[in-house]
Design a protein around this motif. Structure first.
Motif, PDB file in Angstrom:
ATOM      1  N   LEU A 170      65.110  -9.428  18.987  1.00 46.05           N
ATOM      2  CA  LEU A 170      66.410  -9.017  19.518  1.00 46.05           C
ATOM      3  C   LEU A 170      67.306 -10.228  19.771  1.00 46.05           C
ATOM      4  N   HIS A 171      66.705 -11.363  20.043  1.00 44.91           N
ATOM      5  CA  HIS A 171      67.474 -12.564  20.362  1.00 44.91           C
ATOM      6  C   HIS A 171      67.090 -13.771  19.507  1.00 44.91           C
ATOM      7  N   THR A 172      66.075 -13.624  18.645  1.00 47.17           N
ATOM      8  CA  THR A 172      65.620 -14.729  17.799  1.00 47.17           C
ATOM      9  C   THR A 172      65.334 -14.205  16.400  1.00 47.17           C
ATOM     10  N   PRO A 173      65.899 -14.790  15.349  1.00 46.32           N
ATOM     11  CA  PRO A 173      65.556 -14.354  13.993  1.00 46.32           C
ATOM     12  C   PRO A 173      64.089 -14.638  13.708  1.00 46.32           C
ATOM     13  N   LYS A 174      63.460 -13.782  12.941  1.00 47.61           N
ATOM     14  CA  LYS A 174      62.015 -13.860  12.756  1.00 47.61           C
ATOM     15  C   LYS A 174      61.518 -15.218  12.264  1.00 47.61           C
ATOM     16  N   PRO A 175      62.184 -15.871  11.303  1.00 44.41           N
ATOM     17  CA  PRO A 175      61.673 -17.171  10.855  1.00 44.41           C
ATOM     18  C   PRO A 175      61.682 -18.256  11.931  1.00 44.41           C
ATOM     19  N   LEU A 176      62.428 -18.045  13.007  1.00 52.74           N
ATOM     20  CA  LEU A 176      62.467 -19.034  14.095  1.00 52.74           C
ATOM     21  C   LEU A 176      61.495 -18.711  15.218  1.00 52.74           C
ATOM     22  N   LEU A 177      60.746 -17.611  15.087  1.00 49.74           N
ATOM     23  CA  LEU A 177      59.695 -17.334  16.058  1.00 49.74           C
ATOM     24  C   LEU A 177      58.599 -18.384  15.937  1.00 49.74           C
ATOM     25  N   VAL A 178      57.992 -18.724  17.058  1.00 48.09           N
ATOM     26  CA  VAL A 178      57.064 -19.857  17.114  1.00 48.09           C
ATOM     27  C   VAL A 178      55.619 -19.400  16.983  1.00 48.09           C
ATOM     28  N   ALA A 179      54.856 -20.118  16.161  1.00 48.50           N
ATOM     29  CA  ALA A 179      53.404 -19.940  16.048  1.00 48.50           C
ATOM     30  C   ALA A 179      52.781 -21.320  15.927  1.00 48.50           C
ATOM     31  N   GLY A 180      51.773 -21.582  16.724  1.00 50.94           N
ATOM     32  CA  GLY A 180      51.125 -22.887  16.660  1.00 50.94           C
ATOM     33  C   GLY A 180      52.030 -24.018  17.066  1.00 50.94           C
ATOM     34  N   GLY A 181      52.995 -23.745  17.931  1.00 50.18           N
ATOM     35  CA  GLY A 181      53.841 -24.799  18.469  1.00 50.18           C
ATOM     36  C   GLY A 181      55.087 -25.112  17.678  1.00 50.18           C
ATOM     37  N   LYS A 182      55.349 -24.396  16.592  1.00 46.61           N
ATOM     38  CA  LYS A 182      56.567 -24.656  15.814  1.00 46.61           C
ATOM     39  C   LYS A 182      57.036 -23.369  15.141  1.00 46.61           C
ATOM     40  N   PRO A 183      58.334 -23.254  14.852  1.00 44.84           N
ATOM     41  CA  PRO A 183      58.843 -22.047  14.201  1.00 44.84           C
ATOM     42  C   PRO A 183      58.178 -21.812  12.845  1.00 44.84           C
ATOM     43  N   LEU A 184      58.057 -20.538  12.488  1.00 44.55           N
ATOM     44  CA  LEU A 184      57.441 -20.187  11.205  1.00 44.55           C
ATOM     45  C   LEU A 184      58.104 -20.916  10.049  1.00 44.55           C
ATOM     46  N   ILE A 185      59.430 -21.001  10.063  1.00 48.03           N
ATOM     47  CA  ILE A 185      60.123 -21.618   8.941  1.00 48.03           C
ATOM     48  C   ILE A 185      59.835 -23.107   8.850  1.00 48.03           C
ATOM     49  N   VAL A 186      59.526 -23.741   9.960  1.00 45.09           N
ATOM     50  CA  VAL A 186      59.223 -25.180   9.934  1.00 45.09           C
ATOM     51  C   VAL A 186      57.910 -25.443   9.205  1.00 45.09           C
ATOM     52  N   ALA A 241      67.809 -24.083 -13.129  1.00 39.83           N
ATOM     53  CA  ALA A 241      66.391 -24.416 -13.278  1.00 39.83           C
ATOM     54  C   ALA A 241      65.530 -23.444 -12.472  1.00 39.83           C
ATOM     55  N   PRO A 242      64.251 -23.287 -12.823  1.00 44.98           N
ATOM     56  CA  PRO A 242      63.359 -22.435 -12.020  1.00 44.98           C
ATOM     57  C   PRO A 242      63.343 -22.883 -10.565  1.00 44.98           C
ATOM     58  N   PHE A 243      63.182 -21.936  -9.664  1.00 44.64           N
ATOM     59  CA  PHE A 243      63.219 -22.234  -8.236  1.00 44.64           C
ATOM     60  C   PHE A 243      62.091 -21.478  -7.532  1.00 44.64           C
ATOM     61  N   LEU A 244      61.667 -22.026  -6.418  1.00 46.37           N
ATOM     62  CA  LEU A 244      60.612 -21.432  -5.607  1.00 46.37           C
ATOM     63  C   LEU A 244      61.230 -20.513  -4.567  1.00 46.37           C
ATOM     64  N   VAL A 245      60.632 -19.344  -4.361  1.00 49.24           N
ATOM     65  CA  VAL A 245      61.086 -18.393  -3.352  1.00 49.24           C
ATOM     66  C   VAL A 245      59.956 -18.163  -2.356  1.00 49.24           C
ATOM     67  N   VAL A 246      60.292 -18.203  -1.071  1.00 45.37           N
ATOM     68  CA  VAL A 246      59.303 -18.034  -0.008  1.00 45.37           C
ATOM     69  C   VAL A 246      59.867 -17.077   1.039  1.00 45.37           C
ATOM     70  N   ASN A 247      59.087 -16.078   1.420  1.00 45.67           N
ATOM     71  CA  ASN A 247      59.488 -15.214   2.527  1.00 45.67           C
ATOM     72  C   ASN A 247      59.391 -15.993   3.833  1.00 45.67           C
ATOM     73  N   GLY A 248      60.426 -15.888   4.655  1.00 46.00           N
ATOM     74  CA  GLY A 248      60.438 -16.636   5.903  1.00 46.00           C
ATOM     75  C   GLY A 248      59.523 -16.085   6.966  1.00 46.00           C
ATOM     76  N   ASP A 249      58.946 -14.891   6.738  1.00 47.36           N
ATOM     77  CA  ASP A 249      58.107 -14.276   7.755  1.00 47.36           C
ATOM     78  C   ASP A 249      56.633 -14.228   7.362  1.00 47.36           C
ATOM     79  N   VAL A 250      56.200 -15.165   6.527  1.00 50.56           N
ATOM     80  CA  VAL A 250      54.772 -15.307   6.240  1.00 50.56           C
ATOM     81  C   VAL A 250      54.330 -16.713   6.634  1.00 50.56           C
ATOM     82  N   TRP A 251      53.022 -16.855   6.856  1.00 52.49           N
ATOM     83  CA  TRP A 251      52.436 -18.175   7.097  1.00 52.49           C
ATOM     84  C   TRP A 251      51.288 -18.341   6.115  1.00 52.49           C
ATOM     85  N   THR A 252      51.165 -19.538   5.551  1.00 44.20           N
ATOM     86  CA  THR A 252      50.101 -19.790   4.586  1.00 44.20           C
ATOM     87  C   THR A 252      49.775 -21.271   4.527  1.00 44.20           C
TER      88      THR A 252
END
Length: 233
Positions: A19-35, A100-111
């Motif tokens: 509601l107040h934070t976009p999903k990729p900026l939610l924190v897991a393991g001490g840093k946002p998912l997108i980081v 050129a070919p480009f890489l696409v990554v979902n911001g709401d997964v961790w791998t």
């Protein structure tokens, strides 16, 4: 190679956290998912990363800066009040992504995948990273054949699309014909999903893939975010 991180979604299944934070900026393991993604993209030698935004999109620039702390150049593309979905998001970002070919990554997964393990130049229109089917998606998405082809037809065991792949801009050729007469097609910019285009390319034998057997999480609910956070800590 450039990369695109899908970050425009509303994260409705993650509420109230989103509601107040976009999903990729939610924190897991001490840093946002997108980081986590940005660090792995930089380690793979990628220098330019496009981030499409919509829901609470004004939070990304203050949180990430220009990307220089990771040795990256970040390009934020605001889609407006409503996300353009995956296909529309790529189409809207093509002027920055280039030819050129480009890489696409979902911001709401961790791998833990090494992005450098994906081909820089796929033979067809797309090369997908597939993973073992998680508990919440037991039937999987696509079939990975022994020769590396990926398709959507047949009774063979299916794997789950990890939300990570290498694409050519050509996968969007004729997109209006593929998706048909939908309300999103008439919007400016257009709003449509990528799945119909992927299946169309698969029918022509133009999608390949690889099976990632390492760690992967679809961070789709607050419970899975909490589990991932505990695992990483």
């Amino acid at each position: 190679m450039k990369a695109l991180i899908f970050s425009a979604g509303k994260g409705e299944r993650m509420r109230p956290l989103t509601l107040h934070t976009p999903k990729p900026l939610l924190v897991a393991g001490g840093k946002p998912l997108i980081v986590w993604h940005l660090e792995r993209l930089a380690a793979a030698g990628i220098e330019d990363v496009v981030i499409n935004t919509a829901w609470l999109g004004d939070q990304f620039a203050p949180a990430l800066g220009d990307g220089s702390r990771w040795g990256l150049r970040l390009h934020l593309i605001a889609e407006g009040a409503e996300p353009l979905e995956t296909g529309g998001g790529i189409l809207n970002a093509l002027p920055v992504l280039g030819d050129a070919p480009f890489l696409v990554v979902n911001g709401d997964v961790w791998t833990d995948v090494d992005f450098g393990s994906l081909p820089a130049s796929p033979a067809g229109d797309a090369h997908l990273l597939l993973v073992d089917n998680p508990a919440q998606h037991p039937r999987g998405d696509f079939i990975l054949h022994a020769d590396g082809r990926v398709d959507d037809v047949g009774e063979a065991t299916r794997l789950t699309y990890a939300g990570i792949g290498v694409y050519r801009a050509g996968i969007l050729d004729g997109w209006r014909t593929v998706i048909g007469d939908t309300a999103g097609a008439a919007m400016q910019p257009p709003q449509f999903g990528l799945a119909p285009l992927l299946r169309h390319a698969m029918a022509q034998g133009r999608v390949s893939g690889q099976h990632h057997r390492g760690q992967w999480t679809d961070v789709g609910t607050p419970e899975r975010l909490a589990q991932l956070d505990a695992q990483l800590r």
